[in-house]
Structures are given as C-alpha cells and as structure tokens.
Design an enzyme around this catalytic site. Structure first.
Site, PDB file in Angstrom:
ATOM      1  N   ASN A 271      16.504  76.550  50.694  1.00 45.62           N
ATOM      2  CA  ASN A 271      16.955  77.806  51.275  1.00 45.62           C
ATOM      3  C   ASN A 271      18.440  77.810  51.631  1.00 45.62           C
ATOM      4  OD1 ASN A 271      15.750  75.849  53.021  1.00 45.62           O
ATOM      5  ND2 ASN A 271      16.107  77.213  54.749  1.00 45.62           N
TER       6      ASN A 271
ATOM      7  N   GLY B 251       6.571  87.586  51.055  1.00 45.57           N
ATOM      8  CA  GLY B 251       6.966  88.877  50.502  1.00 45.57           C
ATOM      9  C   GLY B 251       8.389  89.297  50.833  1.00 45.57           C
ATOM     10  N   HIS B 252       8.793  89.036  52.099  1.00 47.48           N
ATOM     11  CA  HIS B 252      10.065  89.628  52.529  1.00 47.48           C
ATOM     12  C   HIS B 252      11.284  88.956  51.915  1.00 47.48           C
ATOM     13  CE1 HIS B 252      11.610  86.760  55.667  1.00 47.48           C
ATOM     14  NE2 HIS B 252      10.392  86.292  55.503  1.00 47.48           N
TER      15      HIS B 252
ATOM     16  N   CYS C  41      26.099  75.581  66.311  1.00 47.29           N
ATOM     17  CA  CYS C  41      26.179  76.655  67.295  1.00 47.29           C
ATOM     18  C   CYS C  41      25.329  77.846  66.912  1.00 47.29           C
ATOM     19  CB  CYS C  41      27.614  77.116  67.444  1.00 47.29           C
ATOM     20  SG  CYS C  41      28.609  75.888  68.269  1.00 47.29           S
TER      21      CYS C  41
END
Lengths: 280, 403
Positions: B153, B202-203, B329
């Site tokens: 990712n 799905g998203h 951060c």
C-alpha cells in the site's frame, strides 16, 4: 487529521522568526532528524535581555508552530523572565495542542532551558551528567526531563508521558521504567499532601461536615443496597456515635459491618484516628 | 459533483464511481427487501446480489460464483482467512507473512503470537522486494498458512504471489493473498496465483466503504468467524449489505472495462511517471522509495530528505492537494512507517516520505498543478529546516545522518 487550533495553523503556515542569527550569542540544538523532530534556537542578547530570537525546525506542523511560539514569547524578555517559561506556557500560547503532539512544546522548553544554561555559563559537557540517566534510548529522553514534565503537567499515565516526551513511543522497552518513575512522582505528591494535612489539625466543624458527608454519600448507599441503614447520633471530638437500622440492626455480623465498612471509610475519608461507637 | 481537492491519496480510499452510485440507489428506498425473504419483494433482490457476485468472480477469474464471500471489508476478510484457517488446522501453530503487510494482517499476527503461535515475518530488500528464498526456507511441517500481500500500500511494490502460490500448492499449505492494493490496478487472477484465499476491499476501487470480499477456493478448509444465519453459505452470516454488494459488483465490471482499455491503463502510468520523474529531477533531496518497475502503476512514494512529511502534507493541504505520508508525526505513532523501516530507508528521508496515489479519475492538469506547487512547498520547508544549508543549497551532514 489533527485538530490544530487556528493559532497553530497560522504559525506553521507563516512561522515567525525563521532563520539564523549570524552573530548570535547563543545557539543550541535539541532533538534529531532520526527522532523525527529537531530545533535549533538562535538568541541575541543585550544586557541580560533577549533582543532577538530565531529558529530552524525539522518537524511537523505543531513542531514548527511551537518553535515559532517560543521565539515570540521570549523576544524582549530578560533571561530571568524567559527562564520561567514552561511547555505549558507554549501550549497556552498556541491555544492548545493535540495530546500526541505535546512533545513539540516540550522540545521548545528543552531548547530554551539549554540556551539559558549556556548563557549562565554552565558547560554543556556537564549536561548529560546533569540531566540524569537516559531512560528512553530510542529518543534519548532523560529521567530528569520525564520527572519534570510529569510534575509540571500533572501526568499520571505512560501514554501521557509518551505524548509529552516521546519516551516509550518506539521499542517500548523503557515503559516499565517510566511506570516506576510515575509511581515515585505520584507518591511524592501524595506524601507531600499527607504531610500538609498532618501538619494542620482538623477543626471540629470540618470534621463534623466530613463525617456527615461520608456517612451520607459513601456508607449509607452500601447499607441501603442490603436493606439496612445507618443513623448518625452524635459526634464528640473524634468519637462518632452511630446506630444501625433496618436489616443491619439485627444482623449477626453488625460488628463486622461497623469495623470493615463504617470505621474504615471514616478513616479513609475523614481522619485515621476516628473512633466509631455503636449505639444499640 | 466532484470536490475541488486534487486527490492523490487513492491508496487510502477512492471516490465512488458515478455508475456505481447509480446502480446502488434503487436498493435504498425502492428495492430494500431482504434477499433472504420468501416474498418476491426480497427474493428478487437476491438475483441482483448473485449478479454482483458473478461480476466479482469474473473480475478475479474465479471458477465458481460461490467462491466469492461478501464481507464488511478487507480487514474482516484478512482476519477471516487467517483465523478461519487456523481454527480448522488446530494442530498447526506456525504462520508465514511479511514484514510489510497491512496492519489488518500484521496486528492479527502479533496477537496470535501472544496466544502461542509462532510467526515468520519475511523481510524485504532496500527496494521493497520480498526475499522469496527466505519465505521458502521458513516453511515447516507446522506451517498452517502463508499470508502475503499482492502489492504494498505504501510503495506499490508487487510481490511474486504466483511463485509463492505454486510453491504453497506443491507443499499443500493454504495460501492467502491480501490483494487490496492490486485490485483495479493490475489483473488479479486467482487461478494464476493458485491461492486458496484472497481479500479485496470495495472502497479501494470506486465501490463504497463497508463492503469487501474474501475469495475462498472451492474445497478450502476453514471455520467461520461469525455464527448466525445461513447467508453466504453460513461462511459469513448476517443480513446482506445489499447496496454495498450491488456497488462492488458494478465496480468490478468497471475494473474489467478499465483494465481492458490499454490506453487508459497506460495513461495513469504516464501521469504517475510524469509526477515522479518531475519531482526527482527537480529536487536533489528527493528519492524514490520502492522498486521502479515492479509496482502498480498508480503509486509513487518519494522521500524528501531534511524535511518532515506531516509538514509537507499540511502545506500541500493548504494548496488543495491531498496525499499521505509515512512519517511518524502524521500517523500518530512516533516512528516512521514500518514498511519504509523494513526496507532500511534511512530515517533522514523516511520522516519526509510522501505517497502520491492516482486513480483513473486523475487528470493531467492535476499532476501539472502538483508539480508546479511542490517547489514552493519543499523550498519553504527547507528554509525552516536546521539540516539545510540555504546558502549552499545542500544538506548539512550531521553525525546522525550517517545512520
């Protein structure tokens, strides 16, 4: 997304006093690029007064804003005045910081403190000795810093200490040590409070109020739950006369109730030498 | 309809495609029946659910529609795959995964370690490529499951799941693939991979949030996580999320159309490369994180030395650009991304890493605007940075930087 105040946003968008002072009287560095934030502070002094302050910061929005706030706060102040500034003042100036970002304000305070030490001629080589042992190896956080931040900000949990100092935020191996430090500091506070209480004898009026409140709010609810009740008959100095009512009155373990519940609670909430006397 | 933001964070989530929303709409107020009901009002909806299942099966190259199990998302799918398999093979106590998995797998494995399982986390090299030999050598008689992501990712780096699949099949070890970041970007074919289980959400490909899929190959042995009704052949009980299922079905159709359109696929890659090459050539302090060639076409992860990622994001945000960062951060943790650390990216640039992830809705104008804005952002932060020598326009080498 962090909930930054407008003041924080204003100061990271357009930070004030960014840069170096070529002929600075004091330059200090805190933090490191490895840790994720670092601040270099430049001060120009004149006659014990901070006439100019500039900074350079590597870090997130709140680190930039905290640095900018610090320089704004100390400009024009005498060294003595500046020495009184804590991370809390920086947070206040910014209108607040998210919990996890408190360490940004502590970084500002650290830089200021280091600068003031330098001004006062305390050698920086001594500093590590002076700061006590390093507790968090990952972020290089000293025991003294942790203790001070705990006290100045009334911290009670490891999570809070991590938010304020980053200590314990990486490998986590120092967390037990931080827990011990918190325990010690909390005990110190408690001992101090106890000592203050012991030093000042309780007035009769205060004692009577406390006894009534404790019976009403702490002891009665427990007895009522079991179908019992208690009535305060009289208070004479440290002697408290009570009568048990309802189920408690005939209860075979009413002595136990007296000792374990009534007396113990009054000792805890009022004074440790209260004497409870049951009126049958 | 679309917002004004330049959205370059599509690995986090995507816009619902207009066609998807349109397909879903009737299932809220007109055709809201329960597909499990006996009456036509509900029963008819079951047909639409099955059509959606068929679309997803087609997209994944599955042999049978019933190999598609609808879930609430990939976190559930990953948990169901791993826990469900472990529940079945109770005597096996070893799991193999990678150091750079999504938290949905990584944190589950950490929990399983606390419960007595042993987990092998396969390392990656400096470019984010998986150490395949390490993985193969880790397998033991006790290995219950191998779980590996298809594409990462953060960097977009693609793992050789087909080789792992062939290996696992030969050894008879269940193989789960987290394909969340691959789906919609490259063709995903469960038979080429030879996986037993595969998770998607799905998203991440223009369906709504709250719907996911676990592909379960016919004959795969596992136990359900949830007990309840007969839905999804009792593998995942609970009333069907009908609008979500219709949405993911439509989104699957759109993915197939998109991937068949070579020009469109090429366009996204060209835009990503334009952005990345533009940034790397403009800034001496910028480096790419991750293998240049073996990665999905929409993702670019750039480390900017001497400046901090959250600050970059905040400045970009001011300019209407949405991206994400592997910096400490921005995550709320205090350490930079576990993916970049596993790759051995130095902290000097790990804290300043920015991920840009495009979608098929990204336009050339948006990329050009971003390329125009970046110098302002980067230079402003370099001016603030204590590690930047603004006179000589180069980084200051401080002892720690060598680390």
């Amino acid at each position: 997304m962090w909930e930054y105040t407008d003041k924080v946003k204003e100061l990271y968008k357009n930070p004030k006093n960014v840069g170096e002072i070529p002929d600075a009287d004091v330059v200090v560095e805190v933090g490191s690029i490895v840790c994720g934030d670092a601040l270099t502070l430049y001060l120009k002094l004149d006659n014990g007064k901070i006439v100019d302050a500039k900074f350079k910061t590597f870090g997130c929005g709140s680190a930039i804003a905290s640095s900018s706030a610090l320089t704004e706060m100390i400009k024009g102040k005498t060294v003595e005045e500046a020495a009184k500034i804590t991370n809390k003042d920086i947070v206040e100036f910014l209108g607040g910081l998210p919990d996890q970002k408190m360490h940004c304000s502590v970084m500002g305070q650290e830089a200021l403190e280091k600068a003031i030490k330098k001004i006062k001629g305390q050698s920086v080589e001594d500093e590590h000795e002076d700061e006590g042992a390093i507790v968090c190896q990952c972020f290089g956080v000293s025991e003294n810093l942790i203790r001070r931040v705990i006290n100045e900000n009334n911290l009670t949990t490891v999570e809070e200490v991590t938010n304020y100092t980053k200590a314990g935020g990486a490998c986590g191996s120092c967390i037990p040590k931080i827990e011990d430090i918190i325990k010690e500091e909390l005990n110190k506070v408690k001992e101090k409070q106890d000592a203050e209480v012991a030093a000042k004898p309780m007035s009769n009026l205060k004692r009577m109020q406390l006894v009534e409140e404790t019976i009403q709010n702490v002891i009665r609810p427990v007895l009522l739950r079991d179908g019992g009740d208690i009535e305060l008959i009289d208070i004479d100095g440290k002697k408290v006369y009570v009568a048990l009512r309802g189920h408690c009155a005939n209860c075979v373990i009413s002595d136990v109730t007296m000792k374990n519940l009534v007396q113990e609670k009054l000792h805890e909430y009022v004074e440790h030498d209260i004497q409870v006397i049951e009126v049958k | 309809m679309e917002s004004n933001v330049i959205y370059l964070d599509n690995n986090a989530t995507t816009m619902v495609a207009p066609e998807v929303l349109q397909a879903m709409m009737p299932f809220f107020m007109e055709r809201y029946g329960n597909p499990s009901s006996m009456h036509d009002f509900g029963g008819d909806v079951a047909r639409d659910v099955e059509n959606a299942r068929h679309s997803v099966a087609q997209m994944l190259g599955a042999d049978y529609d019933y190999e598609i199990v609808f879930t609430s998302g990939a976190t559930e799918s990953d948990n169901m795959a791993i826990l469900g398999t472990l529940q079945y093979y109770r005597d096996k106590k070893h799991i193999i995964t990678t150091k750079v998995e999504h938290p949905a797998v990584l944190n589950l494995c950490r929990q399983l370690e606390r419960e007595g399982y042993s987990v092998t986390y396969v390392p990656v090299d400096r470019e984010g490529n998986l150490d395949l030999d390490f993985l193969f050598d880790s397998v033991t008689q006790d290995t219950a499951i191998v779980s590996v992501m298809y594409a990462n990712n953060e960097t977009g780096v693609i793992f050789p799941v087909e080789e792992i699949g062939a290996f696992c099949k030969k050894r008879g070890i269940p193989f789960h693939v987290d394909a969340v970041q691959a789906i919609g970007k490259i063709p995903v074919d469960v038979n080429k991979i030879q996986c037993d289980l595969l998770a998607i959400s799905g998203h991440k490909f223009h369906a709504p949030k709250g719907i996911g899929v676990l592909y379960v190959r016919r004959g795969t042995r596992m136990r359900p996580l949830l007990y309840g009704g007969h839905q999804e052949k009792a593998r995942r009980p609970g009333t069907h999320n009908v609008p979500g299922i219709i949405g993911i079905g439509k989104a699957a159709e759109l993915v197939m159309q998109h991937l068949a359109n070579k020009d469109e696929v090429e366009r996204i890659k060209r835009l990503r490369d334009k952005l990345e090459d533009g940034l790397l050539s403009q800034f001496a302090n910028a480096h790419r994180n991750g293998n240049r060639d073996r990665r999905v076409d929409n993702t670019s992860n750039i480390g900017f030395e001497f400046i901090e990622g959250e600050a970059i994001l905040l400045y970009l945000n001011e300019k209407g650009i949405a991206a994400s960062s592997g910096s400490a951060c921005s995550s709320g943790s205090l350490e930079p991304s576990h993916v970049l650390r596993a790759m051995g990216v130095p902290f000097t640039s790990a804290h300043g890493s920015i991920r840009f992830s495009l979608s098929r809705y990204t336009t050339e104008e948006e990329i050009d605007y971003t390329l125009n804005i970046m110098p302002e952002v980067v230079n402003q932060l370099l001016e603030i940075s204590p590690y930047w020598d603004s006179k000589n326009k180069k980084g200051k080498l401080i002892g720690e930087l060598a680390r």
